[in-house]
Write a protein that holds these residues in place. Structure first.
Motif, PDB file in Angstrom:
ATOM      1  N   TYR A 113       0.815  -1.213   0.000  1.00  0.00           N
ATOM      2  CA  TYR A 113       0.000   0.000   0.000  1.00  0.00           C
ATOM      3  C   TYR A 113       0.853   1.270   0.000  1.00  0.00           C
ATOM      4  CZ  TYR A 113      -4.478  -2.343   0.391  1.00  0.00           C
ATOM      5  OH  TYR A 113      -5.597  -3.084   0.115  1.00  0.00           O
ATOM      6  N   LEU A 114       1.941   1.273   0.715  1.00  0.00           N
ATOM      7  CA  LEU A 114       2.806   2.451   0.736  1.00  0.00           C
ATOM      8  C   LEU A 114       3.352   2.756  -0.658  1.00  0.00           C
ATOM      9  CD1 LEU A 114       4.246   4.678   2.320  1.00  0.00           C
ATOM     10  CD2 LEU A 114       6.093   3.031   2.771  1.00  0.00           C
ATOM     11  N   VAL A 115       3.802   1.730  -1.358  1.00  0.00           N
ATOM     12  CA  VAL A 115       4.312   1.920  -2.724  1.00  0.00           C
ATOM     13  C   VAL A 115       3.208   2.457  -3.630  1.00  0.00           C
ATOM     14  CG1 VAL A 115       5.222   0.721  -4.768  1.00  0.00           C
ATOM     15  CG2 VAL A 115       6.146   0.212  -2.498  1.00  0.00           C
ATOM     16  N   GLN A 116       2.011   1.884  -3.525  1.00  0.00           N
ATOM     17  CA  GLN A 116       0.893   2.344  -4.358  1.00  0.00           C
ATOM     18  C   GLN A 116       0.568   3.805  -4.070  1.00  0.00           C
ATOM     19  OE1 GLN A 116       0.396   0.445  -6.658  1.00  0.00           O
ATOM     20  NE2 GLN A 116       0.593  -1.636  -5.965  1.00  0.00           N
ATOM     21  N   GLN A 142      -1.035  -3.584 -11.422  1.00  0.00           N
ATOM     22  CA  GLN A 142      -2.220  -2.971 -12.014  1.00  0.00           C
ATOM     23  C   GLN A 142      -2.368  -1.494 -11.652  1.00  0.00           C
ATOM     24  OE1 GLN A 142      -5.578  -5.518 -11.115  1.00  0.00           O
ATOM     25  NE2 GLN A 142      -4.976  -6.987 -12.688  1.00  0.00           N
ATOM     26  N   VAL A 143      -2.111  -1.136 -10.407  1.00  0.00           N
ATOM     27  CA  VAL A 143      -2.232   0.277 -10.026  1.00  0.00           C
ATOM     28  C   VAL A 143      -1.189   1.103 -10.777  1.00  0.00           C
ATOM     29  CG1 VAL A 143      -2.129   1.952  -8.134  1.00  0.00           C
ATOM     30  CG2 VAL A 143      -3.259  -0.243  -7.788  1.00  0.00           C
ATOM     31  N   LEU A 144       0.028   0.597 -10.884  1.00  0.00           N
ATOM     32  CA  LEU A 144       1.077   1.313 -11.614  1.00  0.00           C
ATOM     33  C   LEU A 144       0.680   1.495 -13.072  1.00  0.00           C
ATOM     34  CD1 LEU A 144       3.884   2.583 -11.807  1.00  0.00           C
ATOM     35  CD2 LEU A 144       4.795   0.285 -12.180  1.00  0.00           C
ATOM     36  N   PHE A 145       0.190   0.448 -13.703  1.00  0.00           N
ATOM     37  CA  PHE A 145      -0.235   0.553 -15.100  1.00  0.00           C
ATOM     38  C   PHE A 145      -1.325   1.604 -15.252  1.00  0.00           C
ATOM     39  CE2 PHE A 145      -3.265  -0.735 -18.423  1.00  0.00           C
ATOM     40  CZ  PHE A 145      -2.452  -0.596 -19.537  1.00  0.00           C
ATOM     41  N   VAL A 146      -2.341   1.510 -14.408  1.00  0.00           N
ATOM     42  CA  VAL A 146      -3.461   2.446 -14.488  1.00  0.00           C
ATOM     43  C   VAL A 146      -2.991   3.875 -14.210  1.00  0.00           C
ATOM     44  CG1 VAL A 146      -5.577   3.127 -13.265  1.00  0.00           C
ATOM     45  CG2 VAL A 146      -5.304   0.808 -14.084  1.00  0.00           C
ATOM     46  N   GLN A 147      -2.123   4.049 -13.224  1.00  0.00           N
ATOM     47  CA  GLN A 147      -1.662   5.393 -12.904  1.00  0.00           C
ATOM     48  C   GLN A 147      -0.737   5.950 -13.989  1.00  0.00           C
ATOM     49  OE1 GLN A 147      -2.827   7.567 -10.767  1.00  0.00           O
ATOM     50  NE2 GLN A 147      -4.320   6.002 -10.223  1.00  0.00           N
TER      51      GLN A 147
END
Length: 176
Positions: free
Chosen positions: A16-19, A155-160
């Motif tokens: 979560y911290l990385v996200q 997935q969060v990295l891709f979306v962001q």
């Protein structure tokens, strides 16, 4: 140790911290692009507080919410990468999460600005439907790729990464 391995280790130990950090960084980038490239602001005109607000919302709202949502989708529909699972995830994302999350995002942005209830209502009236309809033009295709191709931890990295452009639009739309 390579950057990729270090990133994977950080994801494993501090998901979560990385996200939150990457989302805050990419939302900051989106606001910078909105102010400099779209609004053509000079350094003197640049609104650093606005950029800080986007970074804050990325770190404490968007990053954690999207991360938790993708984990929930994975638990609900499984890990399989097939058309049925991908469509179910995308439909839930776009028909449930996106409309509700835009309400939370716009409200949060207005509350940061210390807006009164009447102003918040006006902000919804002025921006919500445009943002939601634009969302539906962009994100279903992105989410199909995201849920079909990208492993959960990325997935969060891709979306962001895609959302740098979305955040540029959101910044411009909610601030003008």
């Amino acid at each position: 140790m390579s950057f990729g391995k270090m990133y994977q280790r950080l994801l494993q130990n501090h998901f979560y911290l990385v996200q939150c950090i990457q989302t805050a960084s990419l939302m900051t980038t989106g606001d910078c692009l909105a102010q400099l490239a779209i609004e053509k602001r000079t350094f003197k005109q640049y609104d650093f507080r606005r950029t800080a607000e986007f970074a804050f919302l990325g770190g404490v709202l968007v990053g954690p919410a999207v991360s938790a949502w993708y984990i929930l989708l994975q638990r609900q529909f499984g890990h399989e990468r097939n058309l049925r699972t991908t469509l179910c995830k995308m439909c839930c994302d776009q028909l449930l999460f996106a409309p509700m999350f835009l309400v939370v995002f716009i409200t949060s942005l207005e509350l940061i600005h210390d807006s009164k209830p009447g102003h918040i209502k006006q902000a919804f009236k002025n921006t919500y439907m445009d943002i939601l309809l634009t969302n539906w033009k962009v994100w279903p295709a992105v989410q199909m790729v995201n849920f079909y191709v990208i492993p959960l931890q990325y997935q969060v990295l891709f979306v962001q990464a895609v959302a740098v452009f979305w955040n540029t639009y959101l910044s411009w739309k909610t601030q003008n």
